[in-house]
Design a protein around this motif. Structure first.
Motif, PDB file in Angstrom:
ATOM      1  N   VAL A   1       0.885  -1.159   0.000  1.00 46.54           N
ATOM      2  CA  VAL A   1       0.000   0.000   0.000  1.00 46.54           C
ATOM      3  C   VAL A   1       0.925   1.210   0.000  1.00 46.54           C
ATOM      4  O   VAL A   1       1.774   1.354   0.880  1.00 46.54           O
ATOM      5  N   THR A   2       0.791   2.068  -0.995  1.00 45.88           N
ATOM      6  CA  THR A   2       1.690   3.213  -1.166  1.00 45.88           C
ATOM      7  C   THR A   2       0.959   4.509  -0.861  1.00 45.88           C
ATOM      8  O   THR A   2      -0.193   4.692  -1.268  1.00 45.88           O
ATOM      9  N   ALA A   3       1.631   5.415  -0.154  1.00 38.41           N
ATOM     10  CA  ALA A   3       1.073   6.732   0.137  1.00 38.41           C
ATOM     11  C   ALA A   3       1.969   7.800  -0.470  1.00 38.41           C
ATOM     12  O   ALA A   3       3.197   7.761  -0.310  1.00 38.41           O
ATOM     13  N   GLY A   4       1.356   8.753  -1.163  1.00 39.06           N
ATOM     14  CA  GLY A   4       2.093   9.904  -1.669  1.00 39.06           C
ATOM     15  C   GLY A   4       2.288  10.917  -0.560  1.00 39.06           C
ATOM     16  O   GLY A   4       1.342  11.292   0.130  1.00 39.06           O
ATOM     17  N   VAL A   5       3.508  11.381  -0.390  1.00 32.18           N
ATOM     18  CA  VAL A   5       3.886  12.230   0.745  1.00 32.18           C
ATOM     19  C   VAL A   5       4.459  13.541   0.236  1.00 32.18           C
ATOM     20  O   VAL A   5       5.352  13.550  -0.612  1.00 32.18           O
ATOM     21  N   ASP A   6       3.947  14.677   0.763  1.00 35.62           N
ATOM     22  CA  ASP A   6       4.523  15.972   0.392  1.00 35.62           C
ATOM     23  C   ASP A   6       4.632  16.929   1.578  1.00 35.62           C
ATOM     24  O   ASP A   6       4.904  18.105   1.409  1.00 35.62           O
ATOM     25  N   GLY A   7       4.400  16.438   2.787  1.00 38.67           N
ATOM     26  CA  GLY A   7       4.512  17.275   3.976  1.00 38.67           C
ATOM     27  C   GLY A   7       3.247  18.009   4.351  1.00 38.67           C
ATOM     28  O   GLY A   7       3.196  18.656   5.404  1.00 38.67           O
ATOM     29  N   SER A   8       2.211  17.942   3.548  1.00 37.05           N
ATOM     30  CA  SER A   8       0.963  18.656   3.836  1.00 37.05           C
ATOM     31  C   SER A   8       0.099  17.866   4.814  1.00 37.05           C
ATOM     32  O   SER A   8       0.301  16.664   5.037  1.00 37.05           O
ATOM     33  N   ALA A   9      -0.895  18.553   5.379  1.00 34.83           N
ATOM     34  CA  ALA A   9      -1.845  17.873   6.271  1.00 34.83           C
ATOM     35  C   ALA A   9      -2.606  16.789   5.518  1.00 34.83           C
ATOM     36  O   ALA A   9      -2.920  15.736   6.083  1.00 34.83           O
ATOM     37  N   GLU A  10      -2.895  17.034   4.238  1.00 34.59           N
ATOM     38  CA  GLU A  10      -3.610  16.038   3.454  1.00 34.59           C
ATOM     39  C   GLU A  10      -2.793  14.761   3.307  1.00 34.59           C
ATOM     40  O   GLU A  10      -3.314  13.649   3.427  1.00 34.59           O
ATOM     41  N   SER A  11      -1.499  14.912   3.019  1.00 31.79           N
ATOM     42  CA  SER A  11      -0.682  13.717   2.808  1.00 31.79           C
ATOM     43  C   SER A  11      -0.439  12.968   4.112  1.00 31.79           C
ATOM     44  O   SER A  11      -0.296  11.743   4.113  1.00 31.79           O
ATOM     45  N   LEU A  12      -0.407  13.669   5.244  1.00 29.60           N
ATOM     46  CA  LEU A  12      -0.266  12.987   6.530  1.00 29.60           C
ATOM     47  C   LEU A  12      -1.533  12.199   6.859  1.00 29.60           C
ATOM     48  O   LEU A  12      -1.470  11.085   7.393  1.00 29.60           O
ATOM     49  N   ALA A  13      -2.704  12.771   6.543  1.00 29.18           N
ATOM     50  CA  ALA A  13      -3.951  12.024   6.726  1.00 29.18           C
ATOM     51  C   ALA A  13      -3.970  10.802   5.810  1.00 29.18           C
ATOM     52  O   ALA A  13      -4.420   9.720   6.206  1.00 29.18           O
ATOM     53  N   ALA A  14      -3.486  10.969   4.583  1.00 32.05           N
ATOM     54  CA  ALA A  14      -3.414   9.836   3.655  1.00 32.05           C
ATOM     55  C   ALA A  14      -2.456   8.772   4.170  1.00 32.05           C
ATOM     56  O   ALA A  14      -2.716   7.565   4.051  1.00 32.05           O
ATOM     57  N   THR A  15      -1.342   9.195   4.754  1.00 35.88           N
ATOM     58  CA  THR A  15      -0.378   8.241   5.310  1.00 35.88           C
ATOM     59  C   THR A  15      -1.004   7.441   6.440  1.00 35.88           C
ATOM     60  O   THR A  15      -0.833   6.212   6.524  1.00 35.88           O
TER      61      THR A  15
END
Length: 300
Positions: free
Chosen positions: A5-19
């Motif tokens: 399962v892969t999560a895209g990460v960019d440091g935003s609150a959205e990507s942390l929720a996705a993580t």
């Protein structure tokens, strides 16, 4: 080899929720979690040495933040991380080719209509080879669960429904199977929804149900829906299934049906068009206007 399962990460609150969502899903599926940062997530001008070093530093920091969030969410999950060069959409599509599921963050709902999902996420959803789940920035573990007896948030209650959008004109196995498996993993009810409308003199559709009296069309569509899902009921006997048909535009019906759900599953036909890949109107409405996580499952 189990695909991660892969999560895209960019440091935003959205990507942390996705993580965090991806970590929970990886644990449910007993898969590793893979964190990916695209170095050109936000394109800039040509990089000099100092700018390139700054980008790599920011990437490393974003990955560390995501790792900490993943450990806090599911301490036992196995994970790896990776930095990919190139435009964000291309990098994430490359990651999707090596993943069983790709999870991305998206901006939350607002009082305005319009594009609430970024162009990167839209481009990935339209072309990814694996299912893509979009997660809002304010999504938390308790949002997957039913409220506690006092109405408060809880992670000790049962899971909310998994909602499946069914197009009886092309009820694709990949989409239906994903939804049944998601419901099984959560021990959640699966609510299958099909929207129909009164047919005109042409284009009567599946089974020529338009020839039936209008007052009985809903019953006929419900029978078709139940028949289409019977093989999946047999394959997943432990999943409680509720079939629902409504007379409405599919996009409107789906947005309403997803209210209070834990996950919405929609299909997306992968096809190259003269102007490039695009999402259909139902998928477009789902990923822009539904509050719960949305899984977009590609099919031929």
């Amino acid at each position: 080899m189990l695909l991660p399962v892969t999560a895209g990460v960019d440091g935003s609150a959205e990507s942390l929720a996705a993580t965090a969502w991806a970590a929970r899903e990886a644990a449910r599926r007993d898969r590793p979690l893979h964190l990916v940062h695209a170095l050109a997530w936000h394109p800039r001008n040509q990089d000099g040495d100092s700018t390139g070093a700054a980008r790599r530093h920011l990437a490393r920091r974003a990955l560390r933040q995501a790792e900490e969030r993943a450990r806090a969410e599911r301490p036992g999950v196995r994970f790896t991380d990776e930095q990919l060069e190139g435009p964000a959409t291309a990098a994430l599509l490359k990651a999707a080719d090596r993943s069983g599921l790709l999870v991305l963050g998206s901006r939350g709902l607002s009082g305005f209509t319009g594009f609430l999902v970024g162009s990167v996420a839209l481009g990935v959803v339209a072309r990814a080879a694996c299912p893509v789940v979009l997660v809002r920035a304010d999504e938390e573990a308790a949002d997957e669960h039913l409220p506690a007896g006092d109405g408060g948030a809880s992670t000790d209650t049962g899971h909310r429904d998994v909602v499946l959008a069914v197009d009886l004109g092309e009820a694709c196995d990949e989409v239906v199977e994903f939804a049944f498996e998601a419901a099984r993993l959560r021990n959640a009810r699966l609510r299958a929804v099909h929207a129909w409308h009164t047919a005109g003199p042409v284009g009567l559709g599946t089974g020529d149900i338009g020839l039936v009296r209008e007052s009985r069309q809903g019953e006929e569509w419900l029978g078709v829906l139940k028949a289409a899902l019977q093989v999946w009921r047999d394959k997943y006997p432990d999943v409680e299934v509720l079939e629902t048909v409504v007379e409405d535009r599919p996009s409107s019906a789906l947005v309403r049906a997803a209210t209070g759900a834990g996950l919405l599953v929609v299909g997306h036909r992968v096809a190259e068009r003269p102007v490039g890949p695009r999402t259909g109107p139902v998928t477009h409405a789902a990923i822009h206007h539904v509050g719960c996580p949305v899984a977009v499952v590609p099919h031929a």
